[in-house]
Design a protein around this motif. Structure first.
Motif, PDB file in Angstrom:
ATOM      1  N   MET A   1       0.847  -1.181   0.000  1.00 22.09           N
ATOM      2  CA  MET A   1       0.000   0.000   0.000  1.00 22.09           C
ATOM      3  C   MET A   1       0.880   1.226   0.000  1.00 22.09           C
ATOM      4  O   MET A   1       1.886   1.287   0.686  1.00 22.09           O
ATOM      5  N   HIS A   2       0.501   2.217  -0.769  1.00 21.33           N
ATOM      6  CA  HIS A   2       1.287   3.436  -0.870  1.00 21.33           C
ATOM      7  C   HIS A   2       0.481   4.621  -0.331  1.00 21.33           C
ATOM      8  O   HIS A   2      -0.599   4.930  -0.845  1.00 21.33           O
ATOM      9  N   ILE A   3       1.006   5.273   0.704  1.00 20.87           N
ATOM     10  CA  ILE A   3       0.435   6.537   1.152  1.00 20.87           C
ATOM     11  C   ILE A   3       1.037   7.633   0.284  1.00 20.87           C
ATOM     12  O   ILE A   3       2.240   7.674   0.045  1.00 20.87           O
ATOM     13  N   THR A   4       0.209   8.543  -0.177  1.00 19.34           N
ATOM     14  CA  THR A   4       0.621   9.574  -1.118  1.00 19.34           C
ATOM     15  C   THR A   4       1.553  10.588  -0.468  1.00 19.34           C
ATOM     16  O   THR A   4       1.453  10.867   0.728  1.00 19.34           O
ATOM     17  N   GLU A   5       2.447  11.151  -1.254  1.00 17.73           N
ATOM     18  CA  GLU A   5       3.373  12.184  -0.786  1.00 17.73           C
ATOM     19  C   GLU A   5       2.620  13.347  -0.143  1.00 17.73           C
ATOM     20  O   GLU A   5       1.593  13.789  -0.644  1.00 17.73           O
ATOM     21  N   GLY A   6       3.148  13.828   0.989  1.00 19.88           N
ATOM     22  CA  GLY A   6       2.585  15.003   1.636  1.00 19.88           C
ATOM     23  C   GLY A   6       1.468  14.723   2.614  1.00 19.88           C
ATOM     24  O   GLY A   6       0.977  15.657   3.266  1.00 19.88           O
ATOM     25  N   ILE A   7       1.061  13.467   2.757  1.00 19.10           N
ATOM     26  CA  ILE A   7      -0.051  13.140   3.658  1.00 19.10           C
ATOM     27  C   ILE A   7       0.401  13.121   5.116  1.00 19.10           C
ATOM     28  O   ILE A   7      -0.312  13.574   6.017  1.00 19.10           O
ATOM     29  N   LEU A   8       1.599  12.619   5.386  1.00 19.56           N
ATOM     30  CA  LEU A   8       2.063  12.467   6.765  1.00 19.56           C
ATOM     31  C   LEU A   8       2.739  13.742   7.260  1.00 19.56           C
ATOM     32  O   LEU A   8       3.645  14.258   6.600  1.00 19.56           O
ATOM     33  N   PRO A   9       2.358  14.260   8.423  1.00 20.32           N
ATOM     34  CA  PRO A   9       3.067  15.400   9.017  1.00 20.32           C
ATOM     35  C   PRO A   9       4.453  14.985   9.485  1.00 20.32           C
ATOM     36  O   PRO A   9       4.768  13.788   9.567  1.00 20.32           O
ATOM     37  N   PHE A  10       5.284  15.971   9.839  1.00 20.48           N
ATOM     38  CA  PHE A  10       6.690  15.700  10.122  1.00 20.48           C
ATOM     39  C   PHE A  10       6.880  14.673  11.233  1.00 20.48           C
ATOM     40  O   PHE A  10       7.749  13.802  11.132  1.00 20.48           O
ATOM     41  N   GLU A  11       6.085  14.776  12.327  1.00 22.27           N
ATOM     42  CA  GLU A  11       6.314  13.865  13.449  1.00 22.27           C
ATOM     43  C   GLU A  11       6.096  12.408  13.058  1.00 22.27           C
ATOM     44  O   GLU A  11       6.827  11.512  13.501  1.00 22.27           O
ATOM     45  N   TRP A  12       5.102  12.143  12.183  1.00 21.68           N
ATOM     46  CA  TRP A  12       4.868  10.771  11.752  1.00 21.68           C
ATOM     47  C   TRP A  12       5.846  10.364  10.657  1.00 21.68           C
ATOM     48  O   TRP A  12       6.262   9.199  10.590  1.00 21.68           O
ATOM     49  N   PHE A  13       6.215  11.295   9.807  1.00 23.37           N
ATOM     50  CA  PHE A  13       7.251  11.035   8.798  1.00 23.37           C
ATOM     51  C   PHE A  13       8.539  10.576   9.481  1.00 23.37           C
ATOM     52  O   PHE A  13       9.149   9.568   9.103  1.00 23.37           O
ATOM     53  N   ALA A  14       8.946  11.278  10.541  1.00 19.38           N
ATOM     54  CA  ALA A  14      10.172  10.918  11.267  1.00 19.38           C
ATOM     55  C   ALA A  14       9.997   9.613  12.042  1.00 19.38           C
ATOM     56  O   ALA A  14      10.918   8.789  12.102  1.00 19.38           O
ATOM     57  N   THR A  15       8.827   9.421  12.633  1.00 23.05           N
ATOM     58  CA  THR A  15       8.587   8.207  13.429  1.00 23.05           C
ATOM     59  C   THR A  15       8.677   6.955  12.582  1.00 23.05           C
ATOM     60  O   THR A  15       9.354   5.980  12.957  1.00 23.05           O
ATOM     61  N   TRP A  16       8.032   6.950  11.429  1.00 19.48           N
ATOM     62  CA  TRP A  16       8.025   5.744  10.596  1.00 19.48           C
ATOM     63  C   TRP A  16       9.392   5.477   9.986  1.00 19.48           C
ATOM     64  O   TRP A  16       9.776   4.317   9.803  1.00 19.48           O
ATOM     65  N   PHE A  17      10.151   6.531   9.701  1.00 19.87           N
ATOM     66  CA  PHE A  17      11.520   6.319   9.240  1.00 19.87           C
ATOM     67  C   PHE A  17      12.366   5.694  10.343  1.00 19.87           C
ATOM     68  O   PHE A  17      13.172   4.792  10.096  1.00 19.87           O
ATOM     69  N   ALA A  18      12.193   6.167  11.571  1.00 23.31           N
ATOM     70  CA  ALA A  18      12.958   5.630  12.696  1.00 23.31           C
ATOM     71  C   ALA A  18      12.612   4.169  12.950  1.00 23.31           C
ATOM     72  O   ALA A  18      13.484   3.356  13.293  1.00 23.31           O
ATOM     73  N   VAL A  19      11.348   3.809  12.786  1.00 22.59           N
ATOM     74  CA  VAL A  19      10.922   2.426  12.995  1.00 22.59           C
ATOM     75  C   VAL A  19      11.449   1.518  11.874  1.00 22.59           C
ATOM     76  O   VAL A  19      11.904   0.389  12.130  1.00 22.59           O
ATOM     77  N   SER A  20      11.422   1.990  10.649  1.00 21.76           N
ATOM     78  CA  SER A  20      11.733   1.148   9.494  1.00 21.76           C
ATOM     79  C   SER A  20      13.225   0.966   9.256  1.00 21.76           C
ATOM     80  O   SER A  20      13.660  -0.094   8.781  1.00 21.76           O
ATOM     81  N   THR A  21      14.033   1.976   9.586  1.00 22.69           N
ATOM     82  CA  THR A  21      15.460   1.943   9.257  1.00 22.69           C
ATOM     83  C   THR A  21      16.199   0.737   9.832  1.00 22.69           C
ATOM     84  O   THR A  21      16.991   0.092   9.114  1.00 22.69           O
ATOM     85  N   PRO A  22      16.006   0.356  11.108  1.00 21.33           N
ATOM     86  CA  PRO A  22      16.727  -0.827  11.625  1.00 21.33           C
ATOM     87  C   PRO A  22      16.402  -2.110  10.867  1.00 21.33           C
ATOM     88  O   PRO A  22      17.295  -2.958  10.673  1.00 21.33           O
ATOM     89  N   PHE A  23      15.165  -2.282  10.435  1.00 22.59           N
ATOM     90  CA  PHE A  23      14.783  -3.483   9.691  1.00 22.59           C
ATOM     91  C   PHE A  23      15.509  -3.532   8.349  1.00 22.59           C
ATOM     92  O   PHE A  23      15.968  -4.596   7.916  1.00 22.59           O
ATOM     93  N   VAL A  24      15.606  -2.363   7.680  1.00 25.94           N
ATOM     94  CA  VAL A  24      16.330  -2.307   6.408  1.00 25.94           C
ATOM     95  C   VAL A  24      17.807  -2.614   6.635  1.00 25.94           C
ATOM     96  O   VAL A  24      18.430  -3.341   5.854  1.00 25.94           O
ATOM     97  N   GLY A  25      18.377  -2.070   7.728  1.00 30.14           N
ATOM     98  CA  GLY A  25      19.779  -2.328   8.030  1.00 30.14           C
ATOM     99  C   GLY A  25      20.062  -3.806   8.270  1.00 30.14           C
ATOM    100  O   GLY A  25      21.069  -4.350   7.780  1.00 30.14           O
ATOM    101  N   ILE A  26      19.179  -4.483   8.999  1.00 34.71           N
ATOM    102  CA  ILE A  26      19.354  -5.925   9.230  1.00 34.71           C
ATOM    103  C   ILE A  26      19.215  -6.688   7.920  1.00 34.71           C
ATOM    104  O   ILE A  26      19.932  -7.668   7.674  1.00 34.71           O
ATOM    105  N   GLY A  27      18.313  -6.246   7.058  1.00 32.52           N
ATOM    106  CA  GLY A  27      18.158  -6.887   5.750  1.00 32.52           C
ATOM    107  C   GLY A  27      19.433  -6.793   4.923  1.00 32.52           C
ATOM    108  O   GLY A  27      19.842  -7.766   4.277  1.00 32.52           O
ATOM    109  N   ILE A  28      20.094  -5.626   4.931  1.00 32.93           N
ATOM    110  CA  ILE A  28      21.355  -5.453   4.206  1.00 32.93           C
ATOM    111  C   ILE A  28      22.419  -6.393   4.762  1.00 32.93           C
ATOM    112  O   ILE A  28      23.169  -7.040   4.013  1.00 32.93           O
ATOM    113  N   TYR A  29      22.479  -6.480   6.083  1.00 29.87           N
ATOM    114  CA  TYR A  29      23.464  -7.370   6.720  1.00 29.87           C
ATOM    115  C   TYR A  29      23.231  -8.828   6.326  1.00 29.87           C
ATOM    116  O   TYR A  29      24.184  -9.559   6.014  1.00 29.87           O
TER     117      TYR A  29
END
Length: 231
Positions: A1-29
């Motif tokens: 599912m794709h949420i459209t650009e500009g829908i999420l305010p900054f606090e949620w934009f930052a929160t979801w990036f913070a949550v997702s980044t470790p999972f991507v890092g483990i995937g790379i490893y």
């Protein structure tokens, strides 16, 4: 599912990036580790990455959400079963990034949120659904079917949660908004799409089993006593 650009305010934009980044890092490893022990692993990652990209590249507007999100097949159920959930998160993240940059599908500020719903929730739910179905000794087709269906449902649920959280600042009910958005997804295109994708994943698993069972055995997806379909 794709949420459209500009829908999420900054606090949620930052929160979801913070949550997702470790999972991507483990995937790379995990990709770096597995490609050394399994010669054909990296091409398989690329193949499934292309499949996820194509699967999720056909947006269907959800009219009732006024352009806030689009629906589509995901493909993360299949990639999670074959590659593992963390690598599947990485694959989904790359597909979502390319779509945001070159196809205006999703967005960069919503990338973390989209990775959370389609990558993390979609991959882990599909992976565990497949494993639970195996524990129940279901045929391979139905294990794949459940992986595809559950993966899609949790992806839609994740997007619904992310959009539902946006109403809190207006004093509205988060639970009601989430339930209404999820209901809209399931009563429109997504209810059918999740069943179709489940069937596709099931047939793909059986096809690989019949043509190249060694792939599934080497990846630890199946055991020697696995049955492809029920009698």
């Amino acid at each position: 599912m794709h949420i459209t650009e500009g829908i999420l305010p900054f606090e949620w934009f930052a929160t979801w990036f913070a949550v997702s980044t470790p999972f991507v890092g483990i995937g790379i490893y995990q990709v770096k580790r597995k490609k050394r022990s399994m010669p054909g692993y990296l091409p398989l990652v690329g193949l499934l990455g292309a499949a996820v990209f194509v699967f999720s590249c056909f947006p269907i507007p959800v009219i009732a959400l006024n352009g806030m999100a689009t629906s589509h097949p995901c493909g993360t159920g299949l990639s999670a079963v074959l590659l593992g959930p963390f690598v599947s998160v990485l694959v989904a993240g790359i597909a979502l990034l390319i779509q945001a940059l070159f196809l205006a599908h999703g967005g960069l500020t919503t990338l973390g949120g989209n990775i959370f719903s389609m990558g993390i929730l979609g991959s882990f739910s599909g992976y565990f659904a497949f494993k639970m179905a195996q524990r129940c000794r279901l045929p391979l087709f139905w294990c794949g079917f459940l992986a595809g269906v559950v993966s899609d449902i949790f992806t839609y649920l994740g997007t619904s949660l992310e959009l539902g959280l946006l109403v809190i600042r207006n004093g509205e009910s988060f639970f009601r908004a989430t339930a209404e958005i999820f209901a809209v997804f399931m009563m429109t295109s997504q209810g059918i799409l999740c069943l179709v994708e489940g069937a596709v994943v099931g047939f793909v698993m059986v096809f690989i089993y019949k043509r190249r069972p060694g792939i599934l055995l080497n990846l630890g997806v199946i055991r020697n006593d696995t049955k492809p379909i029920g009698k």
